[in-house]
Design a protein around this motif. Structure first.
Motif, PDB file in Angstrom:
ATOM      1  N   LYS A  42     -14.609 -12.327  14.893  1.00 35.99           N
ATOM      2  CA  LYS A  42     -13.475 -12.133  14.075  1.00 35.99           C
ATOM      3  C   LYS A  42     -12.480 -11.533  14.352  1.00 35.99           C
ATOM      4  CE  LYS A  42     -15.262  -7.373  13.296  1.00 35.99           C
ATOM      5  NZ  LYS A  42     -15.734  -6.853  12.666  1.00 35.99           N
ATOM      6  N   PRO A  43     -11.651 -12.123  13.655  1.00 34.30           N
ATOM      7  CA  PRO A  43      -9.995 -12.154  13.399  1.00 34.30           C
ATOM      8  C   PRO A  43      -9.237  -9.960  13.196  1.00 34.30           C
ATOM      9  CG  PRO A  43     -10.176 -13.458  11.894  1.00 34.30           C
ATOM     10  CD  PRO A  43     -11.257 -12.773  11.543  1.00 34.30           C
ATOM     11  N   GLU A  47      -3.994  -9.963  13.439  1.00 34.46           N
ATOM     12  CA  GLU A  47      -3.957 -11.231  13.231  1.00 34.46           C
ATOM     13  C   GLU A  47      -3.903 -11.367  11.883  1.00 34.46           C
ATOM     14  OE1 GLU A  47      -6.617 -13.425  16.158  1.00 34.46           O
ATOM     15  OE2 GLU A  47      -7.173 -11.699  16.254  1.00 34.46           O
ATOM     16  N   PHE A  48      -5.051 -11.030  11.123  1.00 30.37           N
ATOM     17  CA  PHE A  48      -4.810 -10.864   9.169  1.00 30.37           C
ATOM     18  C   PHE A  48      -3.113 -10.992   8.670  1.00 30.37           C
ATOM     19  CE2 PHE A  48      -9.028  -9.830   9.239  1.00 30.37           C
ATOM     20  CZ  PHE A  48      -9.664 -11.243   8.668  1.00 30.37           C
ATOM     21  N   ALA A  81      -6.496 -12.840   2.143  1.00 25.52           N
ATOM     22  CA  ALA A  81      -6.178 -11.851   2.897  1.00 25.52           C
ATOM     23  C   ALA A  81      -6.998 -10.496   3.116  1.00 25.52           C
ATOM     24  CB  ALA A  81      -5.074 -11.861   3.832  1.00 25.52           C
ATOM     25  N   ASN A  84     -10.191 -10.243   2.407  1.00 25.35           N
ATOM     26  CA  ASN A  84     -10.782  -9.839   4.393  1.00 25.35           C
ATOM     27  C   ASN A  84     -10.744  -8.750   4.923  1.00 25.35           C
ATOM     28  OD1 ASN A  84     -12.380 -12.858   3.628  1.00 25.35           O
ATOM     29  ND2 ASN A  84     -10.321 -13.427   3.999  1.00 25.35           N
ATOM     30  N   ILE A  85      -9.602  -8.559   4.574  1.00 30.03           N
ATOM     31  CA  ILE A  85     -10.016  -7.659   5.872  1.00 30.03           C
ATOM     32  C   ILE A  85     -10.499  -6.100   5.636  1.00 30.03           C
ATOM     33  CG2 ILE A  85      -8.070  -5.283   6.314  1.00 30.03           C
ATOM     34  CD1 ILE A  85      -5.725  -7.376   6.211  1.00 30.03           C
ATOM     35  N   GLN A  89     -12.898  -5.864   8.573  1.00 30.88           N
ATOM     36  CA  GLN A  89     -12.567  -4.585   9.317  1.00 30.88           C
ATOM     37  C   GLN A  89     -12.501  -3.313   8.389  1.00 30.88           C
ATOM     38  OE1 GLN A  89     -10.639  -4.571  12.158  1.00 30.88           O
ATOM     39  NE2 GLN A  89     -11.010  -6.573  12.706  1.00 30.88           N
ATOM     40  N   SER A  95      -8.745  -0.017   6.601  1.00 28.42           N
ATOM     41  CA  SER A  95      -8.977  -0.724   4.718  1.00 28.42           C
ATOM     42  C   SER A  95      -9.069  -0.374   3.729  1.00 28.42           C
ATOM     43  CB  SER A  95      -9.925  -1.520   5.986  1.00 28.42           C
ATOM     44  OG  SER A  95      -9.391  -2.073   6.730  1.00 28.42           O
TER      45      SER A  95
END
Ligand code: HEC
Length: 164
Positions: A42-43, A47-48, A81, A84-85, A89, A95
């Motif tokens: 997972k990134p 990276e995100f 994004a 997704n974080i 994360q 976060s």
């Protein structure tokens, strides 16, 4: 009668053993799945963010070229994004505060829908300031984001193209 009881208990023993075997097989499968899950890529947070950095840049040049379709795409990539974080994360304390960026993203989205270059610029400045506010909050103040002054993606045309 005795024989019947014997048969029943032997059958019972078989059933019991089979169940034990089934449990073992299932346990093995669970163990292997857990192993796979641990190894799933997972990134990372950074990276995100690198992805967001690219979309932040592209968003600017799309807006400058009044390429509202592309700008719309880029702002939604940033929104995705961010989501997704929050999803991948979760354990990072940053976060929990990343939602601070949503009002700026909404404002820019609004400017794009209205095709308003003045509101776009104002919202983009707010967006960039919010990136930096969060970096300061996360003790990451040494990573300063700014409005890009040169277009780094020489392989992409930001002008509106009428494909015929
Ligand atoms: C949580 C609040 C938060 C917000 C909002 C935020 N960032 Fe970040 N950013 C971070 C954190 C934390 C890191 C460090 C990530 C790590 O641990 O690798 C980071 C790292 C970065 C990096 C460095 C990535 C690398 O590995 O080189 C860039 C570039 C970046 N952010 C750009 C942006 C941009 C552009 C925006 C706004 C559109 C933004 N950030 C909004 C918290 C935030």
């Amino acid at each position: 009668m005795k024989q019947l009881l014997l048969i029943i208990s032997i059958l019972g023993l078989f059933a019991c053993n089979r169940q034990k075997d089934n449990t073992k097989v299932l346990q093995k499968r669970i163990d292997s799945l857990e192993h796979k899950l641990v190894d799933t890529y997972k990134p990372g947070f950074g990276e995100f963010m690198t992805g967001i950095q690219a979309h932040h840049t592209k968003l600017w040049f799309a807006g400058q070229n009044k390429n509202w379709k592309l700008a719309n795409f880029e702002v939604h990539e940033i929104m995705e994004a961010i989501e997704n974080i929050q999803k991948f994360q979760k354990e990072r304390k940053e976060s929990q505060v990343i939602g601070m960026i949503n009002p700026a993203l909404d404002s820019i989205n609004n400017a794009i829908q209205q095709k308003d270059p003045v509101l776009f610029k104002k919202s983009y400045t707010l967006l960039t300031n919010t990136c930096n506010a969060c970096h300061r909050d996360a003790d990451f103040e040494f990573n300063v984001v700014k409005i890009p002054d040169a277009q780094p993606f020489s392989n992409q045309d930001f002008k509106v193209n009428e494909l015929k």
